[in-house]
Design a protein around this motif. Structure first.
Motif, PDB file in Angstrom:
ATOM      1  N   VAL A   1       8.846   9.167   0.680  1.00 10.12           N
ATOM      2  CA  VAL A   1       9.179   8.275  -0.441  1.00 10.12           C
ATOM      3  C   VAL A   1       8.845   8.955  -1.762  1.00 10.12           C
ATOM      4  CG1 VAL A   1       8.742   6.049  -1.515  1.00 10.12           C
ATOM      5  CG2 VAL A   1       8.785   6.226   0.973  1.00 10.12           C
ATOM      6  N   ALA A   2       7.658   9.575  -1.814  1.00  9.19           N
ATOM      7  CA  ALA A   2       7.234  10.239  -3.054  1.00  9.19           C
ATOM      8  C   ALA A   2       8.224  11.342  -3.425  1.00  9.19           C
ATOM      9  CB  ALA A   2       5.829  10.812  -2.888  1.00  9.19           C
TER      10      ALA A   2
ATOM     11  N   GLY B   1      11.108   3.830 -11.479  1.00 10.17           N
ATOM     12  CA  GLY B   1      10.467   4.368 -10.282  1.00 10.17           C
ATOM     13  C   GLY B   1      10.025   3.296  -9.331  1.00 10.17           C
ATOM     14  N   LEU B   2       9.433   2.259  -9.886  1.00  9.46           N
ATOM     15  CA  LEU B   2       8.896   1.210  -9.034  1.00  9.46           C
ATOM     16  C   LEU B   2      10.001   0.571  -8.188  1.00  9.46           C
ATOM     17  CD1 LEU B   2       6.008   0.427  -8.784  1.00  9.46           C
ATOM     18  CD2 LEU B   2       6.437  -1.528 -10.281  1.00  9.46           C
ATOM     19  N   SER B   3      11.138   0.273  -8.832  1.00 10.70           N
ATOM     20  CA  SER B   3      12.203  -0.392  -8.077  1.00 10.70           C
ATOM     21  C   SER B   3      12.809   0.554  -7.051  1.00 10.70           C
ATOM     22  CB  SER B   3      13.270  -0.933  -9.026  1.00 10.70           C
ATOM     23  OG  SER B   3      13.809   0.118  -9.771  1.00 10.70           O
ATOM     24  N   LEU B   4      12.878   1.857  -7.411  1.00 13.38           N
ATOM     25  CA  LEU B   4      13.397   2.838  -6.454  1.00 13.38           C
ATOM     26  C   LEU B   4      12.457   2.973  -5.262  1.00 13.38           C
ATOM     27  CD1 LEU B   4      15.677   5.031  -6.119  1.00 13.38           C
ATOM     28  CD2 LEU B   4      14.003   6.656  -7.010  1.00 13.38           C
ATOM     29  N   VAL B   5      11.159   3.095  -5.568  1.00 15.26           N
ATOM     30  CA  VAL B   5      10.178   3.338  -4.512  1.00 15.26           C
ATOM     31  C   VAL B   5      10.136   2.182  -3.522  1.00 15.26           C
ATOM     32  CG1 VAL B   5       7.692   3.440  -4.082  1.00 15.26           C
ATOM     33  CG2 VAL B   5       8.722   4.994  -5.735  1.00 15.26           C
ATOM     34  N   TRP B   6      10.112   0.957  -4.013  1.00 15.71           N
ATOM     35  CA  TRP B   6       9.982  -0.119  -3.027  1.00 15.71           C
ATOM     36  C   TRP B   6      11.217  -0.285  -2.179  1.00 15.71           C
ATOM     37  CZ3 TRP B   6      12.788  -4.577  -2.662  1.00 15.71           C
ATOM     38  CH2 TRP B   6      13.305  -5.187  -3.824  1.00 15.71           C
TER      39      TRP B   6
ATOM     40  N   TRP C   1       0.836  -1.206   0.000  1.00  9.68           N
ATOM     41  CA  TRP C   1       0.000   0.000   0.000  1.00  9.68           C
ATOM     42  C   TRP C   1       0.864   1.247   0.000  1.00  9.68           C
ATOM     43  CZ3 TRP C   1      -2.929   4.127   0.323  1.00  9.68           C
ATOM     44  CH2 TRP C   1      -2.782   5.027   1.379  1.00  9.68           C
ATOM     45  N   ARG C   2       1.939   1.223   0.806  1.00  8.01           N
ATOM     46  CA  ARG C   2       2.839   2.394   0.852  1.00  8.01           C
ATOM     47  C   ARG C   2       3.545   2.574  -0.492  1.00  8.01           C
ATOM     48  NH1 ARG C   2       4.490   0.271   6.492  1.00  8.01           N
ATOM     49  NH2 ARG C   2       2.928   1.340   7.768  1.00  8.01           N
ATOM     50  N   VAL C   3       3.976   1.470  -1.082  1.00  3.21           N
ATOM     51  CA  VAL C   3       4.619   1.556  -2.404  1.00  3.21           C
ATOM     52  C   VAL C   3       3.646   2.174  -3.408  1.00  3.21           C
ATOM     53  CG1 VAL C   3       5.457   0.193  -4.365  1.00  3.21           C
ATOM     54  CG2 VAL C   3       6.240  -0.357  -2.052  1.00  3.21           C
ATOM     55  N   ALA C   4       2.412   1.663  -3.417  1.00  8.52           N
ATOM     56  CA  ALA C   4       1.429   2.141  -4.396  1.00  8.52           C
ATOM     57  C   ALA C   4       1.126   3.620  -4.190  1.00  8.52           C
ATOM     58  CB  ALA C   4       0.153   1.309  -4.295  1.00  8.52           C
ATOM     59  N   ALA C   5       0.887   4.016  -2.927  1.00  7.61           N
ATOM     60  CA  ALA C   5       0.517   5.404  -2.650  1.00  7.61           C
ATOM     61  C   ALA C   5       1.657   6.355  -3.030  1.00  7.61           C
ATOM     62  CB  ALA C   5       0.156   5.561  -1.169  1.00  7.61           C
ATOM     63  N   ALA C   6       2.876   6.004  -2.606  1.00 13.83           N
ATOM     64  CA  ALA C   6       4.021   6.885  -2.901  1.00 13.83           C
ATOM     65  C   ALA C   6       4.278   6.938  -4.401  1.00 13.83           C
ATOM     66  CB  ALA C   6       5.260   6.383  -2.162  1.00 13.83           C
ATOM     67  N   PHE C   7       4.125   5.785  -5.043  1.00 17.93           N
ATOM     68  CA  PHE C   7       4.384   5.706  -6.473  1.00 17.93           C
ATOM     69  C   PHE C   7       3.391   6.565  -7.263  1.00 17.93           C
ATOM     70  CE2 PHE C   7       3.568   3.574 -10.544  1.00 17.93           C
ATOM     71  CZ  PHE C   7       4.826   3.676 -11.099  1.00 17.93           C
ATOM     72  N   VAL C   8       2.110   6.420  -6.938  1.00 18.72           N
ATOM     73  CA  VAL C   8       1.073   7.187  -7.655  1.00 18.72           C
ATOM     74  C   VAL C   8       1.283   8.688  -7.429  1.00 18.72           C
ATOM     75  CG1 VAL C   8      -1.396   7.720  -7.721  1.00 18.72           C
ATOM     76  CG2 VAL C   8      -0.625   5.338  -7.698  1.00 18.72           C
ATOM     77  N   LEU C   9       1.566   9.036  -6.186  1.00 18.80           N
ATOM     78  CA  LEU C   9       1.782  10.444  -5.852  1.00 18.80           C
ATOM     79  C   LEU C   9       2.974  11.008  -6.632  1.00 18.80           C
ATOM     80  CD1 LEU C   9       0.474  12.413  -3.809  1.00 18.80           C
ATOM     81  CD2 LEU C   9       2.304  11.847  -2.209  1.00 18.80           C
TER      82      LEU C   9
ATOM     83  N   LEU D   1      12.831   2.870   9.656  1.00 13.12           N
ATOM     84  CA  LEU D   1      13.138   4.007  10.530  1.00 13.12           C
ATOM     85  C   LEU D   1      11.953   4.487  11.351  1.00 13.12           C
ATOM     86  CD1 LEU D   1      15.389   6.218   8.238  1.00 13.12           C
ATOM     87  CD2 LEU D   1      16.068   4.956  10.269  1.00 13.12           C
ATOM     88  N   GLY D   2      10.746   4.281  10.855  1.00  9.32           N
ATOM     89  CA  GLY D   2       9.673   4.964  11.583  1.00  9.32           C
ATOM     90  C   GLY D   2       8.297   4.352  11.515  1.00  9.32           C
ATOM     91  N   ARG D   3       8.144   3.097  11.115  1.00 14.45           N
ATOM     92  CA  ARG D   3       6.820   2.504  11.128  1.00 14.45           C
ATOM     93  C   ARG D   3       6.846   1.250  12.001  1.00 14.45           C
ATOM     94  NH1 ARG D   3       4.261   5.960  11.066  1.00 14.45           N
ATOM     95  NH2 ARG D   3       2.360   4.826  10.665  1.00 14.45           N
ATOM     96  N   SER D   4       5.664   0.825  12.424  1.00 15.24           N
ATOM     97  CA  SER D   4       5.602  -0.334  13.317  1.00 15.24           C
ATOM     98  C   SER D   4       5.017  -1.553  12.617  1.00 15.24           C
ATOM     99  CB  SER D   4       4.770   0.019  14.554  1.00 15.24           C
ATOM    100  OG  SER D   4       3.505   0.467  14.124  1.00 15.24           O
ATOM    101  N   ASN D   5       5.006  -1.515  11.303  1.00 12.48           N
ATOM    102  CA  ASN D   5       4.616  -2.699  10.537  1.00 12.48           C
ATOM    103  C   ASN D   5       5.194  -2.596   9.132  1.00 12.48           C
ATOM    104  OD1 ASN D   5       3.008  -0.762   9.324  1.00 12.48           O
ATOM    105  ND2 ASN D   5       1.169  -1.378  10.435  1.00 12.48           N
ATOM    106  N   GLY D   6       4.988  -3.645   8.335  1.00 11.01           N
ATOM    107  CA  GLY D   6       5.531  -3.636   6.986  1.00 11.01           C
ATOM    108  C   GLY D   6       6.797  -4.478   6.895  1.00 11.01           C
ATOM    109  N   VAL D   7       7.212  -4.769   5.670  1.00 12.23           N
ATOM    110  CA  VAL D   7       8.370  -5.624   5.436  1.00 12.23           C
ATOM    111  C   VAL D   7       9.631  -4.988   6.029  1.00 12.23           C
ATOM    112  CG1 VAL D   7       9.818  -6.658   3.643  1.00 12.23           C
ATOM    113  CG2 VAL D   7       7.335  -6.654   3.379  1.00 12.23           C
ATOM    114  N   GLY D   8       9.768  -3.683   5.871  1.00 15.03           N
ATOM    115  CA  GLY D   8      10.942  -2.985   6.395  1.00 15.03           C
ATOM    116  C   GLY D   8      11.029  -3.101   7.917  1.00 15.03           C
ATOM    117  N   PHE D   9       9.873  -2.988   8.564  1.00 14.66           N
ATOM    118  CA  PHE D   9       9.836  -3.127  10.029  1.00 14.66           C
ATOM    119  C   PHE D   9      10.273  -4.533  10.442  1.00 14.66           C
ATOM    120  CE2 PHE D   9       7.372  -4.666  13.679  1.00 14.66           C
ATOM    121  CZ  PHE D   9       7.853  -3.826  14.659  1.00 14.66           C
ATOM    122  N   GLU D  10       9.771  -5.543   9.725  1.00 15.41           N
ATOM    123  CA  GLU D  10      10.120  -6.938  10.039  1.00 15.41           C
ATOM    124  C   GLU D  10      11.608  -7.186   9.814  1.00 15.41           C
ATOM    125  OE1 GLU D  10       8.514  -9.306  11.484  1.00 15.41           O
ATOM    126  OE2 GLU D  10       6.655  -8.165  11.674  1.00 15.41           O
ATOM    127  N   ILE D  11      12.142  -6.563   8.782  1.00 11.65           N
ATOM    128  CA  ILE D  11      13.572  -6.739   8.518  1.00 11.65           C
ATOM    129  C   ILE D  11      14.397  -6.121   9.648  1.00 11.65           C
ATOM    130  CG2 ILE D  11      15.440  -5.946   6.980  1.00 11.65           C
ATOM    131  CD1 ILE D  11      13.492  -6.534   4.647  1.00 11.65           C
TER     132      ILE D  11
END
Lengths: 245, 246
Positions: free
Chosen positions: A118-119, A175-180, A54-62, A189-199
């Protein structure tokens, strides 16, 4: 066929390397797939993947929407280009990490700050690519549109966007590869869920198995998006081009 | 002629250009006068031809009339409503849209049967769905002509519409345009370097002398085109040549 063999070879190398090293540093493919299955069963895998997508899609579209609009304006209006270009150059050269940290400091650890950061990282790239396209647009078609008083929206749809399509497709692909990739940093750095958080969690626990269990499905999804969405889009926008026999 | 439209606006084209200058690279040097003191007008339904040597400023003049270049001294009054159809030297079609879409995008209000009739007359019926890249230059020109007429223009501008077509094809296209223009009574201005094309199409011929373009001579053709004899055409040619030479 060659691609499949190449993938098989990759797994073989991985398996061999895993045998030679400690599972703590490099777990075997089987162990990683078991971990994927486990995360999938608990539902954590899907909810984290969904959040990240969802974050990838939102930032990408924006980034694509604003970047395309900015790129068209800069490519078409030389004065605006002169004014906006230094800003663009600065933004292109500010490290992604700086933009992310500043966004979190100024706007708090919020979803809007994460997506906005991200956008903002992708936007100048899109604008610069689309600007090239806008500069290369056919002046003759422009005059034709003026003579026939084609309405602005119809002009955009039938004349401007088709000419920009190859540039937009290029910006989409890069763009897609950069954004994700940046989304994972933002999550770390700042969210409490998502793949980055798990990593990040996996890093804290020194859990390479978990790290790979999140990385592999995510890369697979992005590859699928590239293959089944981006490439067909590129083909459909160039459908009119006469093909060499 | 000169019948006013119901809203009182004149139906004629009036061109009165005092001067058109192309600025040079530097302010004082290299500035070039493209047009000087050029006046003419066309009544509603009339076909005018601007004839002159290559590079004499004909296309420049057409661009001023089309409103593509407003940097000149003088006035140009378009026929009422000022709806333009223009056939450029190159077809200027959208390569990513079909033949039919190309016409519809310029003429969204055109009725299906009108477009079908135009396509029939111009031999495009079989090519409606083709992309322009698949068309010969002759066919692409026809699409451009269909587009220009589909908007039901108050003024039709044709910029060398037969250039780089072979003789027979150019002749056939000229006949088709003459038929369409006559049937629809469209006020038309054609730019050409070819006197025969002008004689074949126009009611009035404006001979331009070059650099800067000015009106050298004007010929009115009273005979209906269908009744034009070889001798009459030859006499017109002689008149034009004499005017150009003097």
């Amino acid at each position: 066929m060659a691609r499949i063999l190449s993938l098989v070879a990759l797994f073989a190398v991985w398996q061999f390397a895993a045998l030679e090293s400690s599972p703590r540093y490099l777990p075997a493919p089987g162990a990683v797939f078991a971990a994927i299955a486990q995360e999938a069963q608990s539902g954590a895998l899907f909810s984290n993947l969904a959040m990240t997508l969802w974050r990838v899609a939102a930032a990408f579209v924006l980034a694509m929407t604003l970047g395309t609009a900015l790129g068209i304006a800069m490519g078409r209006k030389p004065l605006f280009d002169k004014i906006a270009d230094p800003w663009l150059v600065i933004l292109l050269n500010v490290p992604a990490l700086v933009i992310i940290v500043l966004a979190y400091i100024w706007a708090g650890l919020t979803e809007a700050a994460a997506i906005g950061a991200v956008a903002l990282n992708k936007l100048p790239n899109t604008a610069a690519t689309v600007r090239e396209g806008a500069r290369a647009m056919d002046a003759g078609l422009d005059e034709m549109a003026r003579v026939y008083r084609i309405a602005p929206m119809a002009r955009l749809r039938h004349i401007v966007l088709p000419q920009l399509a190859p540039y937009i497709a290029a910006a989409t692909r890069s763009g897609l590869s950069l954004v994700w990739k940046i989304v994972l940093v933002v999550e770390l750095l700042g969210r409490s869920n998502g793949v980055g958080f798990e990593i990040n969690t996996a890093f804290q626990l020194f859990d390479v198995k978990l790290l790979l269990a999140y990385t592999i499905p995510f890369v697979a999804i992005m590859l699928a998006v590239e293959t089944f969405l981006v490439q067909p889009f590129e083909r459909s926008v160039s459908r009119w081009r006469p093909r060499a026999a | 002629m000169n019948a006013p439209f119901p809203d009182g606006a004149p139906a004629r084209l009036d061109v009165a250009i005092a001067e058109k200058i192309y600025p040079g690279a530097e302010a004082s040097r290299g500035a070039r006068r493209a047009i000087a003191n050029l006046h003419f007008s066309l009544a509603a339904g009339e076909v005018g031809a601007l004839v002159g040597p290559s590079g004499c400023g004909k296309t420049t003049l057409l661009r001023l009339i089309a409103g593509l270049d407003r940097d000149y001294a003088g006035t140009i009054t378009l026929p009422a409503h000022g709806r333009l159809g223009m056939v450029f030297q190159e077809p200027r079609l959208l390569p990513w849209r079909s033949v039919e879409e190309n016409v519809r995008i310029a003429a969204p209000q055109a009725r299906d049967e009108d477009i079908a009739a135009l396509f029939d007359t111009l031999g495009l019926a079989a090519h409606r769905g083709d992309f322009p890249g698949a068309l010969s230059l002759g066919l692409a020109r026809r699409v451009a002509i269909a587009r220009a007429l589909a908007v039901e223009p108050d003024l039709l501008l044709l910029d060398e519409p037969f250039v780089s077509l072979d003789g027979a094809l150019a002749q056939r296209l000229l006949q088709e345009i003459a038929t369409l223009v006559e049937a629809r009574r469209v006020t038309t201005l054609i730019v050409t370097h070819d006197l025969d094309e002008a004689i074949g199409l126009a009611d009035r011929i404006f001979l331009l002398s070059g650099a800067p373009a000015r009106l050298a001579h004007e010929i009115s053709i009273a005979t209906p085109r269908s009744a034009m004899t070889q001798e009459a055409a030859r006499a017109l040619r002689e008149e034009a040549r004499a005017a150009m030479a003097s």
